[in-house]
Scaffold this motif. Structure first.
Motif, PDB file in Angstrom:
ATOM      1  N   UNK A  83       0.837  -1.207   0.000  1.00  0.00           N
ATOM      2  CA  UNK A  83       0.000   0.000   0.000  1.00  0.00           C
ATOM      3  C   UNK A  83       0.871   1.256   0.000  1.00  0.00           C
ATOM      4  N   UNK A  84       1.887   1.282   0.845  1.00  0.00           N
ATOM      5  CA  UNK A  84       2.770   2.447   0.913  1.00  0.00           C
ATOM      6  C   UNK A  84       3.496   2.668  -0.408  1.00  0.00           C
ATOM      7  N   UNK A  85       3.937   1.575  -1.032  1.00  0.00           N
ATOM      8  CA  UNK A  85       4.662   1.696  -2.289  1.00  0.00           C
ATOM      9  C   UNK A  85       3.755   2.224  -3.394  1.00  0.00           C
ATOM     10  N   UNK A  86       2.546   1.713  -3.466  1.00  0.00           N
ATOM     11  CA  UNK A  86       1.585   2.204  -4.468  1.00  0.00           C
ATOM     12  C   UNK A  86       1.343   3.695  -4.266  1.00  0.00           C
ATOM     13  N   UNK A  87       1.119   4.094  -3.032  1.00  0.00           N
ATOM     14  CA  UNK A  87       0.879   5.520  -2.742  1.00  0.00           C
ATOM     15  C   UNK A  87       2.068   6.373  -3.155  1.00  0.00           C
ATOM     16  N   UNK A  88       3.265   5.927  -2.821  1.00  0.00           N
ATOM     17  CA  UNK A  88       4.461   6.726  -3.117  1.00  0.00           C
ATOM     18  C   UNK A  88       4.659   6.887  -4.620  1.00  0.00           C
ATOM     19  N   UNK A  89       4.491   5.803  -5.373  1.00  0.00           N
ATOM     20  CA  UNK A  89       4.661   5.900  -6.828  1.00  0.00           C
ATOM     21  C   UNK A  89       3.570   6.771  -7.442  1.00  0.00           C
ATOM     22  N   UNK A  90       2.330   6.609  -6.980  1.00  0.00           N
ATOM     23  CA  UNK A  90       1.232   7.435  -7.496  1.00  0.00           C
ATOM     24  C   UNK A  90       1.473   8.910  -7.189  1.00  0.00           C
ATOM     25  N   UNK A  91       2.018   9.203  -6.011  1.00  0.00           N
ATOM     26  CA  UNK A  91       2.296  10.590  -5.638  1.00  0.00           C
ATOM     27  C   UNK A  91       3.382  11.192  -6.521  1.00  0.00           C
ATOM     28  N   UNK A  92       4.433  10.434  -6.759  1.00  0.00           N
ATOM     29  CA  UNK A  92       5.501  10.904  -7.651  1.00  0.00           C
ATOM     30  C   UNK A  92       4.953  11.154  -9.052  1.00  0.00           C
TER      31      UNK A  92
END
Length: 271
Positions: A10-19
């Motif tokens: 979940x954290x990784x998906x959020x971080x990539x989507x934010x970038x």
């Protein structure tokens, strides 16, 4: 490759989507050029759509090289891990083109074949950089908007229900869809049509609509949004108990689902 916990995923998906959303917003501020049309002249692809998807694909290849990829602009590629990233680099491209601040990067990670009827969504994120909003979700972990838990238990009667929907790029199909909406309009409070399916779906758990429905969405349009809505207590299905997909995505407060479903069927939403 190390197995990630659902929370780490979940954290990784959020971080990539934010970038990716930051890149999309930067390109919007620099000016937008149309790269191509898809299903019709109205169905446009901007250069930013392609650039943002390539960025996301590159980050996944770097961090999760065994995972598959299923994107709007660059197609599907199987992986060996059993996980696939389902990506809409800029959902609401026409809004993006016109500078309307209702567009988003939508990313979900699913297990199984990249088919909404059979996959199991594990994590997702939808980021609207123009509004400064980040929706994120993990399977059986709940959903949040900017870190605040989303969950709706409200009871709304049909005449007081605010509905959200979207339309096809095909003019002929839009006429059919607006015919359904015209009949529905006399039964509900009102409609909102904002132009980005991912954000329309999560408008229900966010309390900005009471039900959303649309015919003709693609897997990348709804993969993250459906999981967010379900984790927030919203009922999401197709018609007659079928999985949510191209034939219908209906997301509604649990008490509204059946009456809205039945009205849609009565007014011809089965096509």
């Amino acid at each position: 490759m190390r197995t990630m916990s659902s929370h780490e995923l979940r954290d990784l998906v959020r971080d990539i989507a934010t970038e990716a959303a930051t890149l999309a917003r930067t390109r919007r501020e620099e000016g937008v050029s149309i790269a191509a049309s898809k299903s019709s002249p109205e169905d446009v692809v901007t250069a930013a759509d392609r650039e943002v998807e390539a960025f996301i694909r590159g980050r996944i290849s770097e961090l999760r090289p065994a995972d598959g990829f299923f994107g709007e602009e660059s197609g599907a590629e199987k992986g060996s891990s059993g996980l696939t990233w389902v990506v809409d680099p800029i959902d609401g491209t026409v809004n993006y083109l016109y500078g309307i601040p209702n567009y988003a990067v939508s990313i979900a990670v699913v297990e199984g074949e990249p088919d909404p009827a059979t996959w199991t969504a594990l994590a997702g994120a939808i980021v609207n950089p123009a509004a400064g909003e980040t929706y994120e979700v993990g399977r059986n972990e709940g959903a949040t908007l900017n870190g605040v838990t989303l969950f709706r238990e409200a009871h709304v009667e049909v005449p007081l229900a605010l509905l959200s929907t979207g339309f096809s790029y095909s003019a002929e199909r839009r006429m059919w869809q607006t015919g359904i909406m015209q009949q529905m309009m006399g039964r509900v409070r009102d409609y909102r049509r904002m132009g980005a399916a991912s954000l329309d779906i999560v408008s229900v758990p966010a309390g900005r609509a009471d039900a959303y429905y649309e015919v003709g969405t693609k897997p990348w349009d709804h993969a993250a949004g459906v999981l967010i809505a379900r984790e927030a207590g919203i009922r999401v299905e197709g018609l007659h108990g079928s999985p949510a997909g191209a034939e219908m995505v209906l997301a509604a407060l649990p008490g509204l689902f059946e009456p809205i479903h039945d009205l849609l069927v009565e007014f011809g939403a089965e096509g």
